[in-house]
Each structure stands twice: as structure tokens, then as C-alpha cells.
Design a protein around this motif. Structure first.
Motif, PDB file in Angstrom:
ATOM      1  N   ARG A  96       0.840  -1.193   0.000  1.00 42.81           N
ATOM      2  CA  ARG A  96       0.000   0.000   0.000  1.00 42.81           C
ATOM      3  C   ARG A  96       0.877   1.245   0.000  1.00 42.81           C
ATOM      4  NH1 ARG A  96      -5.722   0.426   2.961  1.00 42.81           N
ATOM      5  NH2 ARG A  96      -6.294   2.545   2.321  1.00 42.81           N
ATOM      6  N   SER A  97       0.497   2.215  -0.836  1.00 47.10           N
ATOM      7  CA  SER A  97       1.300   3.425  -0.989  1.00 47.10           C
ATOM      8  C   SER A  97       0.412   4.658  -0.977  1.00 47.10           C
ATOM      9  CB  SER A  97       2.093   3.375  -2.298  1.00 47.10           C
ATOM     10  OG  SER A  97       1.218   3.376  -3.417  1.00 47.10           O
ATOM     11  N   HIS A  98       1.053   5.815  -0.831  1.00 44.31           N
ATOM     12  CA  HIS A  98       0.332   7.083  -0.817  1.00 44.31           C
ATOM     13  C   HIS A  98      -0.377   7.317  -2.144  1.00 44.31           C
ATOM     14  CE1 HIS A  98      -0.612  11.213   0.172  1.00 44.31           C
ATOM     15  NE2 HIS A  98       0.064  11.649  -0.883  1.00 44.31           N
ATOM     16  N   ILE A  99       0.326   7.084  -3.257  1.00 40.59           N
ATOM     17  CA  ILE A  99      -0.277   7.339  -4.560  1.00 40.59           C
ATOM     18  C   ILE A  99      -1.419   6.362  -4.841  1.00 40.59           C
ATOM     19  CG2 ILE A  99       1.379   5.889  -5.822  1.00 40.59           C
ATOM     20  CD1 ILE A  99       1.204   7.923  -8.111  1.00 40.59           C
ATOM     21  N   ALA A 100      -1.270   5.119  -4.402  1.00 44.94           N
ATOM     22  CA  ALA A 100      -2.344   4.142  -4.590  1.00 44.94           C
ATOM     23  C   ALA A 100      -3.590   4.553  -3.816  1.00 44.94           C
ATOM     24  CB  ALA A 100      -1.875   2.758  -4.154  1.00 44.94           C
ATOM     25  N   ASP A 101      -3.387   5.079  -2.604  1.00 43.93           N
ATOM     26  CA  ASP A 101      -4.525   5.528  -1.800  1.00 43.93           C
ATOM     27  C   ASP A 101      -5.228   6.709  -2.466  1.00 43.93           C
ATOM     28  OD1 ASP A 101      -4.154   3.605   0.107  1.00 43.93           O
ATOM     29  OD2 ASP A 101      -3.022   4.885   1.474  1.00 43.93           O
ATOM     30  N   GLN A 102      -4.457   7.609  -3.073  1.00 48.05           N
ATOM     31  CA  GLN A 102      -5.072   8.752  -3.747  1.00 48.05           C
ATOM     32  C   GLN A 102      -5.921   8.309  -4.930  1.00 48.05           C
ATOM     33  OE1 GLN A 102      -1.505  11.148  -4.428  1.00 48.05           O
ATOM     34  NE2 GLN A 102      -2.204  12.586  -2.868  1.00 48.05           N
ATOM     35  N   TYR A 103      -5.415   7.357  -5.694  1.00 37.75           N
ATOM     36  CA  TYR A 103      -6.197   6.884  -6.835  1.00 37.75           C
ATOM     37  C   TYR A 103      -7.424   6.098  -6.399  1.00 37.75           C
ATOM     38  CZ  TYR A 103      -3.356   8.598 -10.632  1.00 37.75           C
ATOM     39  OH  TYR A 103      -2.745   9.433 -11.531  1.00 37.75           O
ATOM     40  N   ARG A 104      -7.373   5.489  -5.240  1.00 40.88           N
ATOM     41  CA  ARG A 104      -8.583   4.838  -4.717  1.00 40.88           C
ATOM     42  C   ARG A 104      -9.694   5.858  -4.510  1.00 40.88           C
ATOM     43  NH1 ARG A 104      -4.610   1.775  -1.691  1.00 40.88           N
ATOM     44  NH2 ARG A 104      -4.699  -0.420  -2.336  1.00 40.88           N
ATOM     45  N   VAL A 105      -9.333   7.038  -4.017  1.00 43.60           N
ATOM     46  CA  VAL A 105     -10.322   8.103  -3.805  1.00 43.60           C
ATOM     47  C   VAL A 105     -10.859   8.610  -5.146  1.00 43.60           C
ATOM     48  CG1 VAL A 105     -10.670  10.439  -2.911  1.00 43.60           C
ATOM     49  CG2 VAL A 105      -9.279   8.796  -1.617  1.00 43.60           C
ATOM     50  N   ILE A 106      -9.964   8.798  -6.117  1.00 42.80           N
ATOM     51  CA  ILE A 106     -10.360   9.372  -7.396  1.00 42.80           C
ATOM     52  C   ILE A 106     -11.215   8.413  -8.212  1.00 42.80           C
ATOM     53  CG2 ILE A 106      -9.448  10.137  -9.629  1.00 42.80           C
ATOM     54  CD1 ILE A 106      -7.117  11.376  -8.095  1.00 42.80           C
ATOM     55  N   LYS A 107     -10.883   7.118  -8.165  1.00 43.74           N
ATOM     56  CA  LYS A 107     -11.606   6.175  -9.023  1.00 43.74           C
ATOM     57  C   LYS A 107     -13.019   5.863  -8.533  1.00 43.74           C
ATOM     58  CE  LYS A 107     -10.011   1.873  -6.828  1.00 43.74           C
ATOM     59  NZ  LYS A 107      -9.272   0.591  -7.017  1.00 43.74           N
ATOM     60  N   ARG A 108     -13.271   6.031  -7.223  1.00 44.03           N
ATOM     61  CA  ARG A 108     -14.533   5.554  -6.669  1.00 44.03           C
ATOM     62  C   ARG A 108     -15.760   6.191  -7.326  1.00 44.03           C
ATOM     63  NH1 ARG A 108     -14.764   1.134  -5.891  1.00 44.03           N
ATOM     64  NH2 ARG A 108     -12.741   1.264  -4.864  1.00 44.03           N
ATOM     65  N   PRO A 109     -15.835   7.540  -7.447  1.00 38.60           N
ATOM     66  CA  PRO A 109     -17.024   8.113  -8.111  1.00 38.60           C
ATOM     67  C   PRO A 109     -17.085   7.757  -9.590  1.00 38.60           C
ATOM     68  CG  PRO A 109     -15.413   9.827  -7.645  1.00 38.60           C
ATOM     69  CD  PRO A 109     -14.951   8.611  -6.928  1.00 38.60           C
ATOM     70  N   LEU A 110     -15.931   7.595 -10.235  1.00 36.57           N
ATOM     71  CA  LEU A 110     -15.921   7.210 -11.642  1.00 36.57           C
ATOM     72  C   LEU A 110     -16.512   5.815 -11.834  1.00 36.57           C
ATOM     73  CD1 LEU A 110     -12.344   8.502 -12.571  1.00 36.57           C
ATOM     74  CD2 LEU A 110     -14.527   9.576 -13.174  1.00 36.57           C
TER      75      LEU A 110
END
Length: 334
Positions: A96-110
């Protein structure tokens, strides 16, 4: 069964024209012979590739709802996930990484919009275009990371399309050699999606290259053939999300044309670089798209005091304005 053999035969012919080591007697064999045809293509991007030069047409694990023909005729390529992770690309096997966590947030509404679970139904919600106002803002990096992040989902598969037909970069960034793709499908009736699709060692990720450059690429993207292709791609597998890396909105005519077919658009904006007027002008060219999101890239994070950038990470925010100059920006649809 005859249609599968015909598709396999066409694929063997394409490989032979591209320099693949395909024995002549293979053209009289069954479609299963495709699995033994190695690709002999030069490989670019140096250290980012470990085994792409030995890419083979191999059977890959079937995705949910996938037809047998796609498995038989699609090439299998191997991505060097360790090298990609070192360059800032999300890896499904990395810790688990910082960038992976950020993309988890971004992808969810998409994903919610794509699967019809959003606040309102979105036509072609599983067609998502990633673009920018001008060049150099990290749109391709974002498109690849978004696709890799979606590929970790249990219930979805993802197809990454390099639709930046003027300056394609997805294959180069992934360490793969150029090969036929989108434009070839639009210029030849004998080329179908299965024959140019690249399966990868990321189980739920497939790639559609931009294909052979064409002087009338804009007209091809605006053609009826493109409209029918996108409709077919959107409806072929209900669980598949399709990410398009497209050209910058203000520098080419291809991107606004492509945008007319999309259900969702992500506009990447580089912090402290892109002019607000450019972003507003870019957004005005895609007004017809049902869902538009703006993602702030390379934003400083006050908590760590560091700056994430292309190849390392990014800050994010939906919307644009004074409040989106840091990762604390409110998330909202434009």
C-alpha cells in the motif's frame, strides 16, 4: 467455430507482415496455433521493460463474460511491474502506498457512475476520457495509474486505450513497442478489437494501442466507424471500464471530437503551471459531456511538506479555483 479460425488466420497474417516468426504451414492449421507465434519486435523505454521483447500470443486467464475469440487472437504482453512501480505507476502487487490511496479516492465516483450507481444515470458512463488543457500536465501518467487502480477491483475489468493518436505515449511509458491498434481498426474492415488488443500480466487490464499513424486521424475519430466502435466497446462487457488517454483539449481537434462520445471526462491540471483561463476554455469545449471532473496534479501537501510530481505521485482535487491549490481542495463535479 469457423469465425474463430478466420480471426486467427487474419492475426497470423498480421504477425507475419510485422516480422513475427510464423511458419507458413501455420496458415493451414487451427486457430489454436496462434498461441505459439512469438513476436519479434524492437522494444523501447529501456529499463521499464523486462520481458516485453519476448511477448507472445499466449492464452491468458479469461475475464468475466469474455468471448473465446478474444482470448484466441489477442497478444499477451508482460509488464515489468517492479520497474513501473519505481517510476510511480500503481502496481497491483506492490505494498500500500500514498499514490495508490489517492487513486482509490479518485476512481470511486468514476466507477460508481460507470456501473450506474451514481446519483443519476450516466449514458456511456464506462467510457472515461483523461485529458488536459495543454501538454505536459501528466494526463498519460494519470490515465495509466487510473487504469492500474481500477484493475485491482474485484468486480471490474479495465481497457486502457491510447487515443492520443498524434503523440501516443502509453506503450512507451509501459515499455512496449508500437503495434497496430485503434486507427488500424478504423481504416480496415479486416482488423477487429480482438486482433489488436494486448492482454497483460495484470489479470484485469488490457491495452488498445493507438495504432498506425494516419494523416486524417481527426476525421477517423469523427467517423461513423468510430461511433459504432465506441458503442460496441461500451456495451460489449458490462463490467469493463474503458479509459481513454486523449490529446490536450486546446492543442488538437481530436480530443473535443472524442469527448462527444464519452460519459465521463477527467481533466488533469498541473498545479502552479496551468492558467485558470486555459482550464476554463478547455472545459468549454466539453460542455456536452454529462460528467466532468478536474484533477489537480503535482500539488504540494502541507502535511508532509513535500511535492509529488510526474512519476512520483500527485495531489488531487475536483473543481478549479483558489481553493484547489492544495490537496485540501473540495471534491466536486464541474
Amino acid at each position: 467455430m469457423s469465425s474463430l479460425i478466420e480471426q486467427a488466420t487474419r492475426r497470423l497474417e498480421q504477425l507475419k507482415r510485422a516480422g513475427a516468426d510464423v511458419p507458413d504451414h501455420a496458415f493451414g492449421a487451427s486457430s489454436a496455433a496462434v498461441a505459439d507465434a512469438p513476436l519479434k519486435q524492437p522494444v523501447g523505454a529501456g529499463a521499464l521493460v523486462r520481458s516485453a521483447s519476448s511477448a507472445r500470443l499466449e492464452p491468458s486467464p479469461p475475464l468475466r463474460g469474455e468471448r473465446e475469440s478474444e482470448q484466441l487472437t489477442s497478444a499477451m504482453v508482460t509488464l515489468d511491474l517492479d520497474a513501473l512501480a519505481a517510476s510511480g505507476i500503481v502496481s497491483p502487487h506492490a505494498p500500500r502506498s500514498h499514490i495508490a490511496d489517492q487513486y482509490r479516492v479518485i476512481k470511486r465516483p468514476l466507477i460508481s457512475n460507470a456501473m450506474g450507481r451514481g446519483a443519476a444515470a450516466v449514458a456511456n458512463g464506462n467510457l472515461i476520457m483523461v485529458t488536459s488543457a495543454v501538454s505536459g500536465e501528466g494526463k498519460s501518467f494519470t490515465a495509466i495509474n487510473l487504469a492500474m487502480s481500477i484493475a485491482t477491483e474485484f468486480d471490474n475489468t479495465v481497457l486502457l486505450v491510447d487515443a492520443d493518436v498524434a503523440r501516443p505515449s502509453v506503450l512507451r511509458m509501459l515499455g512496449l513497442a508500437p503495434c497496430p491498434g485503434l486507427l488500424d481498426m478504423l481504416t480496415s474492415d479486416s482488423v477487429d478489437l480482438s486482433s489488436v488488443l494486448l492482454r497483460t500480466n495484470v489479470d484485469k487490464l488490457a491495452i488498445l494501442p493507438s495504432g498506425t499513424p494516419h494523416p486524417r486521424a481527426t476525421e477517423l475519430l469523427a467517423s461513423d466507424a468510430m461511433t459504432q466502435l465506441l458503442l460496441g466497446m461500451a456495451r460489449r462487457y458490462p463490467e469493463r471500464i474503458i479509459i481513454f488517454d486523449s490529446p490536450p483539449l486546446l492543442l488538437t481537434t481530436e480530443s473535443p471530437v472524442l469527448a462527444t462520445h464519452m460519459g465521463q471526462i477527467v481533466v488533469v491540471v498541473q498545479a502552479d503551471k496551468t492558467l485558470q483561463s486555459d482550464v476554463q476554455l478547455a472545459l468549454s469545449t466539453i460542455e456536452a459531456c454529462p460528467v466532468k471532473m478536474v484533477m489537480l496534479n503535482q500539488a504540494s501537501t502541507s502535511s508532509s511538506g513535500s511535492q509529488y510530481g510526474y512519476g512520483y505521485g500527485y495531489g488531487y482535487g475536483y473543481g478549479y479555483g483558489e481553493e484547489s491549490e492544495s490537496t485540501a481542495a473540495a471534491h466536486r463535479e464541474v
